[in-house]
Design a protein around this motif. Structure first.
Motif, PDB file in Angstrom:
ATOM      1  N   TYR A  68       0.817  -1.223   0.000  1.00 36.19           N
ATOM      2  CA  TYR A  68       0.000   0.000   0.000  1.00 36.19           C
ATOM      3  C   TYR A  68       0.851   1.273   0.000  1.00 36.19           C
ATOM      4  N   ALA A  69       1.983   1.247   0.689  1.00 37.38           N
ATOM      5  CA  ALA A  69       2.849   2.430   0.720  1.00 37.38           C
ATOM      6  C   ALA A  69       3.341   2.785  -0.684  1.00 37.38           C
ATOM      7  N   ILE A  70       3.630   1.748  -1.471  1.00 34.38           N
ATOM      8  CA  ILE A  70       4.066   1.985  -2.857  1.00 34.38           C
ATOM      9  C   ILE A  70       2.879   2.454  -3.696  1.00 34.38           C
ATOM     10  N   PHE A  71       1.712   1.838  -3.476  1.00 28.63           N
ATOM     11  CA  PHE A  71       0.501   2.193  -4.218  1.00 28.63           C
ATOM     12  C   PHE A  71       0.246   3.696  -4.165  1.00 28.63           C
ATOM     13  N   LYS A  72       0.379   4.284  -2.989  1.00 27.57           N
ATOM     14  CA  LYS A  72       0.065   5.706  -2.817  1.00 27.57           C
ATOM     15  C   LYS A  72       1.027   6.616  -3.569  1.00 27.57           C
TER      16      LYS A  72
END
Length: 212
Positions: A5-9
């Motif tokens: 999720y951190a990369i997704f954002k």
């Protein structure tokens, strides 16, 4: 289900967008991010990310060009179904095995620590509870691994059906070659004779300078 999720954002400039089974799939270049060395440097050229509603695929440019057939809209639908099924397996086991066992362990721990008739056996009870929790966790992990691998095998079968087995095998060969070429490096090795001659000349020059 959230994936990386951190990369997704941080992915905001897709080079391609797909709609797969009501889910948005954005394809992003890994080459333009700081994740190139982190993932591609370790042989992972494609990374799926998600906020549980939509998906973003971070992929190395050269790899995507070679393996594009494995990231078509239909194939990505298969991968989305796999990730969602894997998530259901994980949460199903948590609710059916892990959470009930934790709740039971807490109840037993309270009973053995508060009921005077059981207090003498508190240490034995705690050891038993810990053993049961560890065994349950190991069992849950084993079951989850088997079910997820089964779902992955089904996904691969579906992908073979979509692209065709001959093309699928061809893609596997191209993938292997891409890995080989990506990590290939040429090390220049000088002939031993030239190295020795260079060392002798250097030593001679040094001695001549000292004599002067």
């Amino acid at each position: 289900m959230k994936l990386q999720y951190a990369i997704f954002k941080q992915l905001n400039e897709p080079k391609e967008t797909q709609q797969a089974e009501g889910k948005t799939v954005e394809i992003h270049s890994m080459n333009n991010t700081r994740y190139l060395s982190r993932f591609a440097g370790k042989g992972q050229f494609a990374v799926w990310t998600s906020d549980s509603k939509s998906y973003k695929l971070l992929v190395e440019d050269g790899y995507y060009k070679v393996m594009k057939d494995l990231y078509s809209k239909r194939v990505n639908q298969v991968w989305i179904r796999f990730y969602e099924q894997a998530d259901k397996v994980r949460f199903g086991l948590l609710y059916k095995m892990v959470f009930p066992m934790i709740a039971l362990s807490m109840v037993l721990a309270v009973l053995f620590s508060t009921v005077e008739a059981l207090s003498d056996y508190q240490n034995y009870a705690l050891i038993g509870i810990l053993a049961v929790v560890l065994i349950t966790n190991m069992l849950q992990t084993s079951i989850m691994r088997k079910k997820v691998e089964g779902a992955r095998s089904e996904a691969v079968k579906d992908i073979k059906h979509i692209v065709g087995e001959a093309r699928f095998n061809e893609l596997l060969e191209q993938q292997g070659k891409y890995y080989e070429d990506y990590f290939k490096f040429e090390e220049k090795v000088e002939p031993v004779e030239e190295v020795v001659e260079a060392q002798v000349e250097e030593k001679t020059e040094t001695e001549d300078n000292k004599s002067k």
